[in-house]
Scaffold this motif. Structure first.
Motif, PDB file in Angstrom:
ATOM      1  N   THR A  88      60.059 -19.269 -16.706  1.00 39.82           N
ATOM      2  CA  THR A  88      60.734 -18.152 -16.050  1.00 39.82           C
ATOM      3  C   THR A  88      60.480 -16.839 -16.765  1.00 39.82           C
ATOM      4  O   THR A  88      61.100 -15.822 -16.450  1.00 39.82           O
ATOM      5  CB  THR A  88      62.253 -18.404 -16.026  1.00 39.82           C
ATOM      6  OG1 THR A  88      62.690 -18.674 -17.365  1.00 39.82           O
ATOM      7  CG2 THR A  88      62.584 -19.598 -15.163  1.00 39.82           C
ATOM      8  N   ASP A 127      63.371 -24.933 -10.456  1.00 45.24           N
ATOM      9  CA  ASP A 127      63.991 -23.805  -9.762  1.00 45.24           C
ATOM     10  C   ASP A 127      62.894 -22.882  -9.244  1.00 45.24           C
ATOM     11  O   ASP A 127      62.363 -22.048  -9.955  1.00 45.24           O
ATOM     12  CB  ASP A 127      64.921 -23.037 -10.707  1.00 45.24           C
ATOM     13  CG  ASP A 127      65.679 -21.958  -9.957  1.00 45.24           C
ATOM     14  OD1 ASP A 127      65.383 -21.752  -8.756  1.00 45.24           O
ATOM     15  OD2 ASP A 127      66.565 -21.324 -10.557  1.00 45.24           O
ATOM     16  N   GLN A 128      62.594 -23.053  -7.970  1.00 45.31           N
ATOM     17  CA  GLN A 128      61.495 -22.282  -7.395  1.00 45.31           C
ATOM     18  C   GLN A 128      61.821 -20.798  -7.301  1.00 45.31           C
ATOM     19  O   GLN A 128      60.929 -19.965  -7.296  1.00 45.31           O
ATOM     20  CB  GLN A 128      61.155 -22.839  -6.004  1.00 45.31           C
ATOM     21  CG  GLN A 128      60.602 -24.251  -6.091  1.00 45.31           C
ATOM     22  CD  GLN A 128      60.950 -25.107  -4.886  1.00 45.31           C
ATOM     23  OE1 GLN A 128      61.961 -24.878  -4.210  1.00 45.31           O
ATOM     24  NE2 GLN A 128      60.118 -26.098  -4.626  1.00 45.31           N
ATOM     25  N   THR A 129      63.112 -20.493  -7.233  1.00 43.18           N
ATOM     26  CA  THR A 129      63.479 -19.087  -7.085  1.00 43.18           C
ATOM     27  C   THR A 129      63.276 -18.299  -8.371  1.00 43.18           C
ATOM     28  O   THR A 129      63.228 -17.080  -8.348  1.00 43.18           O
ATOM     29  CB  THR A 129      64.963 -18.944  -6.678  1.00 43.18           C
ATOM     30  OG1 THR A 129      65.771 -19.475  -7.731  1.00 43.18           O
ATOM     31  CG2 THR A 129      65.247 -19.699  -5.398  1.00 43.18           C
ATOM     32  N   ARG A 130      63.169 -19.002  -9.466  1.00 43.25           N
ATOM     33  CA  ARG A 130      63.009 -18.283 -10.738  1.00 43.25           C
ATOM     34  C   ARG A 130      61.576 -18.315 -11.265  1.00 43.25           C
ATOM     35  O   ARG A 130      61.327 -17.929 -12.406  1.00 43.25           O
ATOM     36  CB  ARG A 130      63.956 -18.872 -11.792  1.00 43.25           C
ATOM     37  CG  ARG A 130      65.423 -18.571 -11.473  1.00 43.25           C
ATOM     38  CD  ARG A 130      66.241 -18.384 -12.717  1.00 43.25           C
ATOM     39  NE  ARG A 130      66.104 -19.481 -13.656  1.00 43.25           N
ATOM     40  CZ  ARG A 130      66.483 -19.412 -14.927  1.00 43.25           C
ATOM     41  NH1 ARG A 130      67.011 -18.298 -15.398  1.00 43.25           N
ATOM     42  NH2 ARG A 130      66.350 -20.448 -15.715  1.00 43.25           N
ATOM     43  N   LYS A 174      69.417 -30.849  -5.349  1.00 40.21           N
ATOM     44  CA  LYS A 174      69.725 -29.622  -4.610  1.00 40.21           C
ATOM     45  C   LYS A 174      69.315 -29.721  -3.148  1.00 40.21           C
ATOM     46  O   LYS A 174      68.501 -30.564  -2.776  1.00 40.21           O
ATOM     47  CB  LYS A 174      68.997 -28.436  -5.258  1.00 40.21           C
ATOM     48  CG  LYS A 174      69.392 -28.227  -6.712  1.00 40.21           C
ATOM     49  CD  LYS A 174      68.715 -27.006  -7.316  1.00 40.21           C
ATOM     50  CE  LYS A 174      67.333 -27.321  -7.839  1.00 40.21           C
ATOM     51  NZ  LYS A 174      66.734 -26.173  -8.549  1.00 40.21           N
ATOM     52  N   ASP A 213      67.415 -27.943  -1.565  1.00 38.99           N
ATOM     53  CA  ASP A 213      66.010 -27.603  -1.307  1.00 38.99           C
ATOM     54  C   ASP A 213      65.074 -28.794  -1.577  1.00 38.99           C
ATOM     55  O   ASP A 213      63.866 -28.667  -1.553  1.00 38.99           O
ATOM     56  CB  ASP A 213      65.582 -26.386  -2.135  1.00 38.99           C
ATOM     57  CG  ASP A 213      65.604 -26.660  -3.634  1.00 38.99           C
ATOM     58  OD1 ASP A 213      65.973 -27.777  -4.046  1.00 38.99           O
ATOM     59  OD2 ASP A 213      65.254 -25.744  -4.401  1.00 38.99           O
TER      60      ASP A 213
END
Length: 509
Positions: free
Chosen positions: A15, A48-51, A197, A199
């Motif tokens: 990240t 965590d793909q969003t990070r 999760k 997702d």
RNA sequence: GGUCCGUUCGUCUAGCCAGGUCAGGACGCCAGGUUUUCAUCCUGGUAACACGGGUUCAAAUCCCGUACGGACUACCA
């Protein structure tokens, strides 16, 4: 405790740049593995793909390459337990989540993030804390309260869901930490953590347990920030019926002043790096300095980091990586956080500067010389470095300590002139020039003997003559032994500088 | 707020687990010495068991409490 093979891992999340605290955690893992003859594994935890941050994984790999910390298995090396990147292991995790549901140790939850946030706010307003646990789970939307048919229907209609761990009630969880000893927590204060999760990715908790088990990790050595989730992890191993690895939670790296953990801000504020390598944020373009770019030797950096929280039990301070591994022991790691001291970091670098042989140092220094527009012979640079290295903490400081070896003074330090260019100086230096011109053997020892004898005969003060002499040769009152300097630059150059200096400074009335 | 972890010179730390040395070393700082300058180097100095109880002949060390600090408290790791 079983006597299985020693296998440890460092498992960063890509990240951003790796903080030096992370480097230290990896280092301790590495040292532990090396000492025990075990394996050290690099696993990327990118669930965590969003990070996700572009370049972060490459940065991490490059940072360890620079440090000289090598992995036995992992994303760069491969191995029998791959893939070593969690996003590539996605298919593995769901079955384990389902296994826990089947055995009644986990459940589907359909509450949306928004609903839960609202709930937390509501509790907060009433000065209470919302916890998704045994006391609350019965009034929420999950497979524990829904009928089987209802649950099935929600799943079949692709309603977003998470899988939560059904935290056991009234359990006292006892844990053994290699650094802290026994730690006890009551399960009722723990919550039903999300394992899987909506997702389709596992959370850290699930992925970490599954992977550590599948990769046969024997010891988990990680940061103190994980200590609060240790009971959950212990309970998860128990739920799966797996033997848990041993745990060691490392203390934090603290900021040099004030309170709290070391942050990027502290580095910016006090002028030292908190990252091994320079890093430019791909989004903001903001650049953070690195130890490598600041001129630290990787060995010095690692050495300094190792002693922040660990000590060998004797009074040694300078270690090669091999020596550190030999001396390393997890029970000599301290319990309390270590304040980072930038001054001592510099001291370590200086020690490595002294240790590094002149040939290698010359090679590192050469680019700096060329940057000044000077062409220099490497053999000559080697000699220069030998004379000045003890006066610098970094390679880049070498130039200001040695510029006069590469070019004649362009000017003369005004303060030095005022202090050391006296009425007699012109005549003395003129006479000295004649004296030196007559010397064939220009070795340091020889010129020194002759010049000192000459001074005695004429009853000249050492301070007066030699400082004026230094001023003409160097341009300032700095540098190593004067006769070493003129021996290196040679007779012709020495005479030339005397000539120029006499002309520039002239007679003082 | 709750849970957990921690606390020896300014800083990194030894000593603590198996109570009994003037609490040791290193960085920094200060002073002196060496020296042609600066740096190095050498010698010396500065400075700490967070606090309060208890156990004991004896506590930095064992126990309890207090204070302070930290981490965690997300469908982040």
């Amino acid at each position: 405790m079983s006597n299985r093979e020693i296998r440890v891992r460092f498992a960063p999340s890509p990240t951003g740049p790796l903080h030096i605290g992370g480097v230290r955690t990896a280092l301790y893992n590495y040292l532990f593995a090396k000492k025990q003859g075990g394996k050290f594994i690099l696993r990327i935890e990118d669930t965590d793909q969003t990070r996700f941050v572009a370049g972060a994984e490459d940065y991490i790999i490059e940072a360890f390459r620079w440090c000289g910390i090598q992995f036995d298995e992992g994303v760069t090396k491969g191995g029998d337990f791959g893939p070593y990147k969690q996003s590539e292991r996605k298919a593995i995790y769901r079955q384990y989540a389902e296994q826990l549901i089947t055995s009644g140790q986990a459940y589907y939850a359909f509450d949306t993030a928004e609903e839960l946030t609202a709930l937390r706010k509501k509790y907060e307003a009433g000065k209470k804390t919302f916890t998704y646990n045994a006391a609350e789970r019965k009034q929420l939307k999950n497979s524990l309260v829904l009928s089987e048919a209802e649950t099935q229907k929600l799943l079949e209609t692709n309603t977003p869901f998470v899988v939560r761990f059904k935290m056991p009630e009234d359990r006292i969880v006892r844990m053994d930490d290699l650094i802290r000893g026994e730690v006890t927590v009551h399960s009722n204060v723990l919550d039903d953590k999300v394992l899987f999760k909506s997702d389709g990715m596992p959370t850290y908790h699930l992925a970490n347990i599954v992977d550590d088990h599948l990769m046969k990790i024997s010891h988990v050595i990680r940061g103190e920030e994980w200590l609060p989730s240790l009971p959950l992890h212990i309970l998860l191993y128990e739920a799966f019926g797996w033997e848990a690895p041993q745990f060691a939670h490392l203390p934090l790296l603290l900021k040099p002043d004030g309170k709290g953990k070391l942050s990027k801000r502290d580095g910016d504020r006090m002028g030292f790096p908190v990252f091994p390598l320079q890093w430019t944020d791909p989004k903001t373009g903001e650049t953070s300095r690195g130890y490598r770019e600041d001129g630290y030797f990787p060995d010095a950096f690692i050495n300094m980091l190792a002693l922040l929280g660990w000590n060998p039990g004797d009074e040694r301070e300078i270690f090669s990586l091999e020596e550190m591994a030999e001396a390393f022991s997890i029970d000599r790691v301290g319990k309390s956080g270590s304040r980072f001291d930038p001054e001592k970091a510099k001291w370590f670098n200086h020690q490595y500067m002294l240790k590094t042989d002149n040939k290698e140092l010359a090679g590192l220094f050469l680019p700096f010389i060329e940057k000044e527009g000077v062409m220099a012979d490497i053999g000559y640079v080697e000699k220069v470095v030998g004379l000045v290295k003890e006066r610098a903490h970094f390679v880049h400081e070498l130039w200001e300590q040695s510029d006069f070896f590469f070019r004649a003074p362009a000017s003369y330090d005004a303060k030095a002139v005022k202090k050391r260019w006296k009425q007699d100086s012109y005549n003395q230096m003129s006479a000295l020039k004649v004296l030196l011109a007559g010397i064939d053997n220009f070795s340091s020892e020889n010129t020194e003997a002759i010049v000192k004898k000459w001074m005695e005969e004429n009853e000249y003060g050492m301070g007066v003559v030699l400082n004026a002499f230094r001023l003409l040769i160097v341009g300032a009152l700095k540098g190593p032994h004067l006769f070493d300097i003129i021996a290196l630059i040679g007779r012709e150059e020495t005479l030339r500088r005397l000539e120029t200096g006499l002309h520039e400074l002239g007679r003082k009335e």
